[in-house]
Motif scaffolding. Structure first.
Motif, PDB file in Angstrom:
ATOM      1  N   GLY A  94       0.974  -1.108  -0.005  1.00  9.26           N
ATOM      2  CA  GLY A  94       0.100   0.009   0.029  1.00  9.26           C
ATOM      3  C   GLY A  94       0.798   1.259  -0.061  1.00  9.26           C
ATOM      4  N   HIS A  95       0.556   2.321   0.725  1.00  8.92           N
ATOM      5  CA  HIS A  95       1.257   3.643   0.927  1.00  8.92           C
ATOM      6  C   HIS A  95       2.312   3.239   1.782  1.00  8.92           C
ATOM      7  CE1 HIS A  95       0.885   8.270   0.715  1.00  8.92           C
ATOM      8  NE2 HIS A  95       2.031   7.757   0.448  1.00  8.92           N
ATOM      9  N   GLU A  96       3.409   2.946   1.639  1.00 10.17           N
ATOM     10  CA  GLU A  96       4.474   2.977   2.301  1.00 10.17           C
ATOM     11  C   GLU A  96       5.693   3.298   1.528  1.00 10.17           C
ATOM     12  OE1 GLU A  96       4.280  -0.994   5.044  1.00 10.17           O
ATOM     13  OE2 GLU A  96       5.247  -1.273   3.085  1.00 10.17           O
ATOM     14  N   HIS A  97       6.681   4.071   2.130  1.00  4.32           N
ATOM     15  CA  HIS A  97       7.740   4.480   1.631  1.00  4.32           C
ATOM     16  C   HIS A  97       9.020   3.887   2.327  1.00  4.32           C
ATOM     17  CE1 HIS A  97       5.995   7.430  -0.770  1.00  4.32           C
ATOM     18  NE2 HIS A  97       5.194   7.848   0.126  1.00  4.32           N
ATOM     19  N   ILE A  98      10.318   3.910   1.753  1.00  7.87           N
ATOM     20  CA  ILE A  98      11.328   3.401   2.320  1.00  7.87           C
ATOM     21  C   ILE A  98      12.614   4.425   2.827  1.00  7.87           C
ATOM     22  CG2 ILE A  98      10.890   1.030   1.220  1.00  7.87           C
ATOM     23  CD1 ILE A  98      13.373   2.054  -0.672  1.00  7.87           C
ATOM     24  N   GLY A 112       2.732   6.729   6.117  1.00  5.70           N
ATOM     25  CA  GLY A 112       2.514   7.911   6.485  1.00  5.70           C
ATOM     26  C   GLY A 112       3.350   8.940   5.987  1.00  5.70           C
ATOM     27  N   ASP A 113       2.979   9.848   5.355  1.00  9.79           N
ATOM     28  CA  ASP A 113       3.825  10.998   5.143  1.00  9.79           C
ATOM     29  C   ASP A 113       2.686  12.333   5.152  1.00  9.79           C
ATOM     30  OD1 ASP A 113       2.719  11.230   2.393  1.00  9.79           O
ATOM     31  OD2 ASP A 113       4.020   9.789   1.722  1.00  9.79           O
ATOM     32  N   ASP A 114       3.224  13.473   5.262  1.00  8.10           N
ATOM     33  CA  ASP A 114       2.567  14.523   5.402  1.00  8.10           C
ATOM     34  C   ASP A 114       2.608  15.473   4.282  1.00  8.10           C
ATOM     35  OD1 ASP A 114       0.678  16.374   6.382  1.00  8.10           O
ATOM     36  OD2 ASP A 114       1.752  16.730   8.115  1.00  8.10           O
ATOM     37  N   LEU A 115       2.468  15.114   2.971  1.00  9.30           N
ATOM     38  CA  LEU A 115       2.875  15.851   1.858  1.00  9.30           C
ATOM     39  C   LEU A 115       1.716  16.605   1.554  1.00  9.30           C
ATOM     40  CD1 LEU A 115       4.849  13.250  -0.128  1.00  9.30           C
ATOM     41  CD2 LEU A 115       5.831  14.655   1.276  1.00  9.30           C
ATOM     42  N   SER A 116       0.305  16.550   2.240  1.00 11.42           N
ATOM     43  CA  SER A 116      -0.577  17.375   1.658  1.00 11.42           C
ATOM     44  C   SER A 116      -0.501  18.855   1.287  1.00 11.42           C
ATOM     45  CB  SER A 116      -2.128  16.923   2.230  1.00 11.42           C
ATOM     46  OG  SER A 116      -1.864  17.088   3.743  1.00 11.42           O
ATOM     47  N   GLU A 132       0.206  11.066  -8.136  1.00 10.63           N
ATOM     48  CA  GLU A 132       1.218  10.246  -7.224  1.00 10.63           C
ATOM     49  C   GLU A 132       2.480  10.853  -7.158  1.00 10.63           C
ATOM     50  OE1 GLU A 132       2.755   6.428  -9.234  1.00 10.63           O
ATOM     51  OE2 GLU A 132       2.260   7.052 -10.957  1.00 10.63           O
ATOM     52  N   HIS A 133       3.166   9.972  -6.210  1.00  8.79           N
ATOM     53  CA  HIS A 133       4.752  10.658  -5.789  1.00  8.79           C
ATOM     54  C   HIS A 133       5.600   9.555  -5.406  1.00  8.79           C
ATOM     55  CE1 HIS A 133       2.356  10.350  -1.836  1.00  8.79           C
ATOM     56  NE2 HIS A 133       3.628   9.896  -1.397  1.00  8.79           N
ATOM     57  N   TRP A 134       6.864   9.719  -5.549  1.00  6.65           N
ATOM     58  CA  TRP A 134       7.742   8.486  -5.000  1.00  6.65           C
ATOM     59  C   TRP A 134       8.610   9.361  -4.212  1.00  6.65           C
ATOM     60  CZ3 TRP A 134      10.441   6.868 -10.186  1.00  6.65           C
ATOM     61  CH2 TRP A 134       9.486   6.207 -10.916  1.00  6.65           C
TER      62      TRP A 134
END
Ligand SMILES: [Zn+2]
Ligand SMILES: [Zn+2]
Length: 145
Positions: A94-98, A112-116, A132-134
């Motif tokens: 899902g929406h995970e980053h590394i 969880g990231d706070d990019l809004s 979308e974003h990387w």
């Protein structure tokens, strides 16, 4: 050849590959086992070295083909490393980053990231609708500091 049972994750990957029409060979099983259970991003040559310990007849071309299949089925993702080489690791859920350690390749997934606010500002300035974003963090893990 050692006799071991696949972990639940590697068995799930093999099922997905089989459902995708791929033939499950012994080298592919070994490569899946390595990647599904790795806590580090691995380059093709790292995977090749590890796979040959388990199945000495594994070829480097087989490793590249397996990586293509695993990427095509969305099981594995390619990451960019500081040295410009590619490495591979299990795809995020899902929406995970590394977070990726620049020295040893250890990977931590975070949700969880706070990019809004940032996204809204960039959309406002550019007129784009961002779809979308990387996001990938590089740094030093606790062991490498
Ligand atoms: Zn490290
Ligand atoms: Zn995100």
């Amino acid at each position: 050849m050692s006799n071991h049972t696949p972990t639940p994750l590697s068995q799930a990957w093999l099922d997905t590959l089989q459902a995708g029409g791929y033939r499950i060979t012994r080298p592919l099983q070994v490569i899946v086992e390595i990647l599904a259970n790795s806590t580090r991003a691995l380059g093709p040559v790292n995977i090749y070295d590890l796979a040959r310990k388990e199945y000495p007849k594994t070829g480097l071309v087989t490793v590249y083909r397996a990586l293509e299949k695993l990427e095509a089925t969305g099981l594995v993702q390619r990451v960019h490393q500081a040295d410009g080489c590619h490495a591979y690791l299990r795809a995020a859920n899902g929406h995970e980053h590394i977070l990726l350690c620049s020295l040893c390749g250890q990977v931590v997934y975070f949700a969880g990231d706070d990019l809004s606010d940032l996204i809204a500002r960039v959309e406002g300035q550019s007129g784009f609708t961002i779809q979308e974003h990387w996001l990938q963090f590089h740094g030093l893990c606790a062991n490498c500091q």
